[in-house]
Design an enzyme around this catalytic site. Structure first.
Site, PDB file in Angstrom:
ATOM      1  N   GLU A 149      52.771  36.087  33.170  1.00 47.87           N
ATOM      2  CA  GLU A 149      54.187  36.415  33.390  1.00 47.87           C
ATOM      3  C   GLU A 149      54.936  36.788  32.113  1.00 47.87           C
ATOM      4  O   GLU A 149      55.877  37.574  32.158  1.00 47.87           O
ATOM      5  CB  GLU A 149      54.903  35.257  34.096  1.00 47.87           C
ATOM      6  CG  GLU A 149      54.593  35.133  35.582  1.00 47.87           C
ATOM      7  CD  GLU A 149      53.314  34.363  35.875  1.00 47.87           C
ATOM      8  OE1 GLU A 149      52.540  34.068  34.929  1.00 47.87           O
ATOM      9  OE2 GLU A 149      53.097  34.033  37.058  1.00 47.87           O
TER      10      GLU A 149
ATOM     11  N   GLY B 149      51.107  34.055  40.378  1.00 43.44           N
ATOM     12  CA  GLY B 149      51.253  33.244  41.588  1.00 43.44           C
ATOM     13  C   GLY B 149      49.926  32.962  42.280  1.00 43.44           C
ATOM     14  O   GLY B 149      49.767  31.922  42.928  1.00 43.44           O
TER      15      GLY B 149
HETATM   16  N1  COA Z   1      52.312  43.146  42.390  1.00 37.37           N
HETATM   17  C1  COA Z   1      52.380  44.301  43.074  1.00 37.37           C
HETATM   18  N2  COA Z   1      51.340  45.147  43.174  1.00 37.37           N
HETATM   19  C2  COA Z   1      50.201  44.789  42.540  1.00 37.37           C
HETATM   20  C3  COA Z   1      50.073  43.602  41.804  1.00 37.37           C
HETATM   21  C4  COA Z   1      51.191  42.752  41.745  1.00 37.37           C
HETATM   22  N3  COA Z   1      51.157  41.585  41.114  1.00 37.37           N
HETATM   23  N4  COA Z   1      48.833  43.548  41.281  1.00 37.37           N
HETATM   24  C5  COA Z   1      48.211  44.647  41.689  1.00 37.37           C
HETATM   25  N5  COA Z   1      49.023  45.391  42.451  1.00 37.37           N
HETATM   26  C6  COA Z   1      48.736  46.677  43.094  1.00 37.37           C
HETATM   27  C7  COA Z   1      48.756  47.822  42.104  1.00 37.37           C
HETATM   28  O1  COA Z   1      50.076  48.263  41.879  1.00 37.37           O
HETATM   29  C8  COA Z   1      47.929  48.850  42.850  1.00 37.37           C
HETATM   30  O2  COA Z   1      48.691  49.413  43.890  1.00 37.37           O
HETATM   31  P1  COA Z   1      48.922  51.009  43.983  1.00 37.37           P
HETATM   32  O3  COA Z   1      47.535  51.557  44.165  1.00 37.37           O
HETATM   33  O4  COA Z   1      49.788  51.176  45.186  1.00 37.37           O
HETATM   34  O5  COA Z   1      49.535  51.402  42.695  1.00 37.37           O
HETATM   35  C9  COA Z   1      46.867  47.982  43.527  1.00 37.37           C
HETATM   36  O6  COA Z   1      47.408  46.666  43.596  1.00 37.37           O
HETATM   37  C10 COA Z   1      45.572  47.916  42.751  1.00 37.37           C
HETATM   38  O7  COA Z   1      45.859  47.487  41.414  1.00 37.37           O
HETATM   39  P2  COA Z   1      45.451  48.314  40.109  1.00 37.37           P
HETATM   40  O8  COA Z   1      46.444  48.010  39.035  1.00 37.37           O
HETATM   41  O9  COA Z   1      45.254  49.756  40.455  1.00 37.37           O
HETATM   42  O10 COA Z   1      44.053  47.674  39.780  1.00 37.37           O
HETATM   43  P3  COA Z   1      43.395  47.455  38.353  1.00 37.37           P
HETATM   44  O11 COA Z   1      42.040  46.918  38.619  1.00 37.37           O
HETATM   45  O12 COA Z   1      43.554  48.659  37.501  1.00 37.37           O
HETATM   46  O13 COA Z   1      44.283  46.289  37.668  1.00 37.37           O
HETATM   47  C11 COA Z   1      45.388  44.151  37.563  1.00 37.37           C
HETATM   48  C12 COA Z   1      44.341  45.004  38.276  1.00 37.37           C
HETATM   49  C13 COA Z   1      45.500  42.843  38.348  1.00 37.37           C
HETATM   50  C14 COA Z   1      44.947  43.845  36.121  1.00 37.37           C
HETATM   51  C15 COA Z   1      46.744  44.872  37.527  1.00 37.37           C
HETATM   52  O14 COA Z   1      47.032  45.349  38.832  1.00 37.37           O
HETATM   53  C16 COA Z   1      47.873  43.963  37.097  1.00 37.37           C
HETATM   54  O15 COA Z   1      48.061  43.743  35.907  1.00 37.37           O
HETATM   55  N6  COA Z   1      48.636  43.404  38.069  1.00 37.37           N
HETATM   56  C17 COA Z   1      49.732  42.523  37.786  1.00 37.37           C
HETATM   57  C18 COA Z   1      49.214  41.129  37.544  1.00 37.37           C
HETATM   58  C19 COA Z   1      50.359  40.202  37.181  1.00 37.37           C
HETATM   59  O16 COA Z   1      51.053  40.394  36.207  1.00 37.37           O
HETATM   60  N7  COA Z   1      50.532  39.152  37.990  1.00 37.37           N
HETATM   61  C20 COA Z   1      51.572  38.190  37.763  1.00 37.37           C
HETATM   62  C21 COA Z   1      52.739  38.536  38.602  1.00 37.37           C
HETATM   63  S1  COA Z   1      54.138  37.546  38.191  1.00 37.37           S
END
Ligand code: COA
Length: 257
Positions: free
Chosen positions: A134, A111
């Site tokens: 996604e 998003g």
């Molecule tokens: N929804 C909810 N929480 C999210 C998020 C999302 N899309 N992306 C990141 N966060 C949260 C993590 O859960 C974490 O929270 P926590 O500390 O309470 O667990 C915080 O943000 C930091 O993220 P983290 O995963 O620890 O950082 P990272 O650098 O290791 O990884 C990403 C970053 C973006 C690669 C990973 O968070 C990720 O894959 N996020 C999902 C991305 C995604 O699929 N987006 C499309 C959604 S439809």
């Protein structure tokens, strides 16, 4: 206790800057944050003093997308509400009458990328990374991303990115036309603000009409939309001023009428 705002607004002259500000969640959008952004966009759309807008996030992430944790226990009705609200936010953003610039540092995923795709221009940091992951979740982009990305880069490249849940770095995004300018991270927001400021001196009705016409590209009716918008601009004070200023060899001053 009331939640902290997740979207902040700053005014820089005639430029409105909206800042996504939920850093602990990498600016992931829950329904409350989407609703906040929507309210800001509605306000900006109605404010004739705003001549350009910048949308930005944090240094680590523009936005990591939809708040996936909120999906876990959500009912079908709630999931529909989130998707419809987010789709409406992206439509409202794309339909703003003034030019919009996304200033992207770090991640713009899911998003977050779909919100970027609804902006008119994109300034990206060297470390920016774009993707629609996604399908990793067994889902697809649902906030307009399949449509806007495909229009922008074509069917095969959009499918490659979506089917593989791949990422575009800033250089590749620039090569594909997703990004207009790449800047060092520290310069991204100042550059976007300066670019927006330059646009504030241009004729607002003409910019709004240009946006509408360009976004109608690819549809048969786009040709008619373009011509009728042009005919409407001939009737505006700014249209007359621009033509007169050219004939009088002076710089046009656009009052937005
Ligand atoms: N929804 C909810 N929480 C999210 C998020 C999302 N899309 N992306 C990141 N966060 C949260 C993590 O859960 C974490 O929270 P926590 O500390 O309470 O667990 C915080 O943000 C930091 O993220 P983290 O995963 O620890 O950082 P990272 O650098 O290791 O990884 C990403 C970053 C973006 C690669 C990973 O968070 C990720 O894959 N996020 C999902 C991305 C995604 O699929 N987006 C499309 C959604 S439809």
């Amino acid at each position: 206790m009331a939640e902290e705002p997740a979207v902040c607004a700053e005014r820089h002259g005639a430029v409105e800057m909206l800042v996504l500000d939920r850093p602990r969640k990498l600016n992931a959008f829950d329904l409350a944050m989407l609703t906040e952004l929507d309210a800001h966009l509605a306000r900006v759309a109605a404010d004739r003093d705003v001549r350009a807008a910048v949308l930005t996030g944090g240094s680590r992430a523009f936005s990591a997308g939809a708040d996936i944790r909120g999906y876990v226990d959500a009912s079908a009705v709630e999931l529909r509400r989130i998707a419809e609200t987010a789709g409406a936010v992206c439509h409202r953003l794309a339909a703003l009458p003034m030019p919009t610039i996304a200033a992207v540092r770090g991640l713009a995923l899911g998003g977050g990328f779909e919100v970027v795709l609804a902006c008119d221009l994109v300034v990206a940091a060297e470390d920016a990374s774009f993707g629609l992951p996604e399908t990793e979740l067994g889902l697809i982009p649902g906030w307009g991303g399949t449509q806007r990305l495909t229009r922008l880069i074509g069917v095969h490249r959009a499918l490659e990115l979506i089917l593989t849940a791949g990422r575009l770095d800033a250089a590749e995004a620039h090569r594909l036309g997703v990004v207009n300018r790449i800047r060092p991270a520290a310069d991204v927001v100042p550059d976007a603000l300066a670019w927006a400021e330059e646009l504030t001196h241009r004729a607002p009705h003409a910019l709004a009409a240009a946006k509408t016409a360009v976004r109608a590209a690819g549809t048969e009716s786009g040709f008619t939309v373009e011509r009728e918008l042009l005919l409407g601009l001939y009737a505006t004070a700014d249209g007359a001023e621009g033509v007169r200023a050219f004939a009088e060899k002076r710089k046009a001053v656009f009052g937005g009428r």
